[in-house]
Design an enzyme around this catalytic site. Structure first.
Site, mmCIF file in Angstrom:
data_model
loop_
_atom_site.group_PDB
_atom_site.id
_atom_site.type_symbol
_atom_site.label_atom_id
_atom_site.label_comp_id
_atom_site.label_asym_id
_atom_site.label_seq_id
_atom_site.Cartn_x
_atom_site.Cartn_y
_atom_site.Cartn_z
ATOM 1 N N TYR A 91 -1.425 -1.014 10.362
ATOM 2 C CA TYR A 91 -1.569 -1.196 8.912
ATOM 3 C C TYR A 91 -0.301 -0.726 8.196
ATOM 4 O O TYR A 91 0.248 -1.432 7.343
ATOM 5 C CB TYR A 91 -2.790 -0.411 8.407
ATOM 6 C CG TYR A 91 -3.121 -0.661 6.955
ATOM 7 C CD1 TYR A 91 -3.777 -1.820 6.556
ATOM 8 C CD2 TYR A 91 -2.780 0.273 5.974
ATOM 9 C CE1 TYR A 91 -4.092 -2.045 5.219
ATOM 10 C CE2 TYR A 91 -3.089 0.059 4.632
ATOM 11 C CZ TYR A 91 -3.754 -1.107 4.265
ATOM 12 O OH TYR A 91 -4.053 -1.332 2.940
ATOM 13 N N SER A 121 0.867 -1.188 0.000
ATOM 14 C CA SER A 121 0.000 0.000 0.000
ATOM 15 C C SER A 121 0.895 1.227 0.000
ATOM 16 O O SER A 121 2.027 1.183 0.501
ATOM 17 C CB SER A 121 -0.867 0.016 1.265
ATOM 18 O OG SER A 121 -1.479 1.279 1.437
HETATM 19 P P1 NAP Z 1 -11.407 -5.913 0.608
HETATM 20 O O1 NAP Z 1 -12.426 -5.422 -0.357
HETATM 21 O O2 NAP Z 1 -11.678 -5.771 2.070
HETATM 22 O O3 NAP Z 1 -11.116 -7.447 0.272
HETATM 23 C C1 NAP Z 1 -10.239 -8.192 1.066
HETATM 24 C C2 NAP Z 1 -10.753 -9.599 1.191
HETATM 25 O O4 NAP Z 1 -9.897 -10.295 2.119
HETATM 26 C C3 NAP Z 1 -12.166 -9.684 1.752
HETATM 27 O O5 NAP Z 1 -12.922 -10.656 1.068
HETATM 28 C C4 NAP Z 1 -11.933 -10.107 3.193
HETATM 29 O O6 NAP Z 1 -13.014 -10.803 3.764
HETATM 30 C C5 NAP Z 1 -10.720 -10.992 3.030
HETATM 31 N N1 NAP Z 1 -10.041 -11.246 4.294
HETATM 32 C C6 NAP Z 1 -9.942 -10.442 5.389
HETATM 33 N N2 NAP Z 1 -9.299 -11.057 6.380
HETATM 34 C C7 NAP Z 1 -8.971 -12.289 5.912
HETATM 35 C C8 NAP Z 1 -8.328 -13.402 6.480
HETATM 36 N N3 NAP Z 1 -7.870 -13.394 7.738
HETATM 37 N N4 NAP Z 1 -8.170 -14.511 5.728
HETATM 38 C C9 NAP Z 1 -8.627 -14.554 4.453
HETATM 39 N N5 NAP Z 1 -9.269 -13.541 3.865
HETATM 40 C C10 NAP Z 1 -9.435 -12.413 4.583
HETATM 41 O O7 NAP Z 1 -10.001 -5.217 0.348
HETATM 42 P P2 NAP Z 1 -9.409 -4.507 -0.979
HETATM 43 O O8 NAP Z 1 -9.700 -3.063 -0.865
HETATM 44 O O9 NAP Z 1 -9.816 -5.257 -2.167
HETATM 45 O O10 NAP Z 1 -7.854 -4.694 -0.701
HETATM 46 C C11 NAP Z 1 -7.117 -5.811 -1.163
HETATM 47 C C12 NAP Z 1 -5.648 -5.637 -0.778
HETATM 48 O O11 NAP Z 1 -5.170 -4.407 -1.336
HETATM 49 C C13 NAP Z 1 -5.421 -5.519 0.732
HETATM 50 O O12 NAP Z 1 -4.205 -6.134 1.063
HETATM 51 C C14 NAP Z 1 -5.350 -4.028 0.972
HETATM 52 O O13 NAP Z 1 -4.590 -3.707 2.121
HETATM 53 C C15 NAP Z 1 -4.645 -3.584 -0.307
HETATM 54 N N6 NAP Z 1 -4.888 -2.172 -0.617
HETATM 55 C C16 NAP Z 1 -6.135 -1.740 -0.986
HETATM 56 C C17 NAP Z 1 -6.319 -0.387 -1.284
HETATM 57 C C18 NAP Z 1 -7.655 0.163 -1.714
HETATM 58 O O14 NAP Z 1 -7.764 1.391 -1.872
HETATM 59 N N7 NAP Z 1 -8.675 -0.641 -1.934
HETATM 60 C C19 NAP Z 1 -5.252 0.504 -1.172
HETATM 61 C C20 NAP Z 1 -4.014 0.027 -0.791
HETATM 62 C C21 NAP Z 1 -3.842 -1.319 -0.524
HETATM 63 P P3 NAP Z 1 -14.127 -9.968 4.596
HETATM 64 O O15 NAP Z 1 -14.752 -9.021 3.607
HETATM 65 O O16 NAP Z 1 -15.058 -10.997 5.125
HETATM 66 O O17 NAP Z 1 -13.358 -9.234 5.673
#
Ligand code: NAP
Length: 249
Positions: A155, A142
């Site tokens: 985080y 990130s």
């Molecule tokens: P998201 O929509 O919350 O999707 C993440 C998925 O991971 C969800 O299905 C969640 O399940 C699952 N998860 C959470 N805890 C888990 C565990 N212990 N074991 C297995 N699965 C688990 O997140 P996203 O925004 O797509 O982000 C994806 C990645 O990109 C993350 O690593 C995030 O830090 C990184 N990132 C995202 C952004 C952004 O702007 N979106 C920016 C920088 C970095 P639940 O929904 O049930 O919790």
């Protein structure tokens, strides 16, 4: 069909960026294995991939639990085969004042976001080493590895750790021709994109907020077999936000 002969494992793929990655790799011919704690959306996603003629599998796995990761990697090897691409995408963002955050809550963030990346990579690399396969790993970091808002210690530390872990793994695994890279997304809107405000878009140098498709393109680049000169790198995909000076005139 860019990824026709690949087996891709994507963690945390039931929602958001991971979901888009799964659909995109499947539409480029890869067999896509997803794992998540959200079973309902995981199974829906696999149904969607199969309806579109693709090859998709879902396994429930809490990536904060080392035994579940080990078991999952064994099950995948027996039931599907050895993966060729690993995308460590699962992550949680919990923002809380350090004065209120318990040690258990700190551990949950670090174990979910960082330790899981190490463990999945270790299990995948052990198989690649044994079979002399040139696997590829992409870790989702990130831009919060580099810049911060208040109350984001856990985080930020987990994502900074992913960037350091990525180049350490790349160094250790280079002898087996295994490449390890990371992506640092900025603001990636995973739903309700139409509801964003003009100022949300305009604060970016790109004049728009990012979408999961932007991360997919970066991931395709890093996992393309032809790009074998690219390893230990971190790609920042943030519309220029971390390069923007914020002095007000
Ligand atoms: P998201 O929509 O919350 O999707 C993440 C998925 O991971 C969800 O299905 C969640 O399940 C699952 N998860 C959470 N805890 C888990 C565990 N212990 N074991 C297995 N699965 C688990 O997140 P996203 O925004 O797509 O982000 C994806 C990645 O990109 C993350 O690593 C995030 O830090 C990184 N990132 C995202 C952004 C952004 O702007 N979106 C920016 C920088 C970095 P639940 O929904 O049930 O919790």
């Amino acid at each position: 069909m860019k990824f026709k002969d690949e087996i891709v494992l994507i963690t945390g793929a039931s929602n958001g960026i991971g979901r888009k990655l799964a659909l995109s790799y499947a539409s480029e011919g890869a067999a896509v294995i997803t794992c998540d704690i959200d079973e309902e959306h995981g199974r829906q996603l696999v149904g969607e991939i199969r309806d579109q003629g693709g090859s998709g599998y879902f396994y429930r796995c809490d990536v904060s639990q080392p035994e579940q990761i080990k078991q999952l990697m064994t099950t995948i090897t027996h039931e599907i085969g050895v993966i060729s691409i690993l995308i460590n995408n699962a992550g949680i963002s919990r923002f809380k004042s350090m004065f209120d955050q318990s040690d258990t809550e700190w551990d949950e963030i670090l174990n979910t976001n960082l330790r899981s990346v190490y463990l999945f990579s270790k299990h995948a690399a052990a198989r690649w080493k044994e079979k002399q396969l040139h696997g590829r790993i992409v870790n989702m970091a990130s831009t919060r590895a580099f810049m911060s808002e208040p109350d984001s210690e856990g985080y930020a530390a987990s994502k900074g750790g992913i960037i350091a872990l990525t180049h350490a793994l790349a160094a250790s695994l280079a002898q087996y021709k295994i490449r390890v890279n990371s992506i640092s997304p900025g603001w990636i809107q995973t739903n309700h994109y139409d509801e964003l405000r003009a100022k949300d878009h305009h604060q970016h140098l790109s004049k728009r907020v990012g979408s999961p498709q932007d991360i997919t393109k970066a991931c395709f680049y890093l996992t393309d077999e032809e790009n074998d000169f690219v390893t230990a790198e971190n790609l920042v995909i943030d519309g220029g936000m971390t390069r923007k000076m914020v002095y007000e005139h």
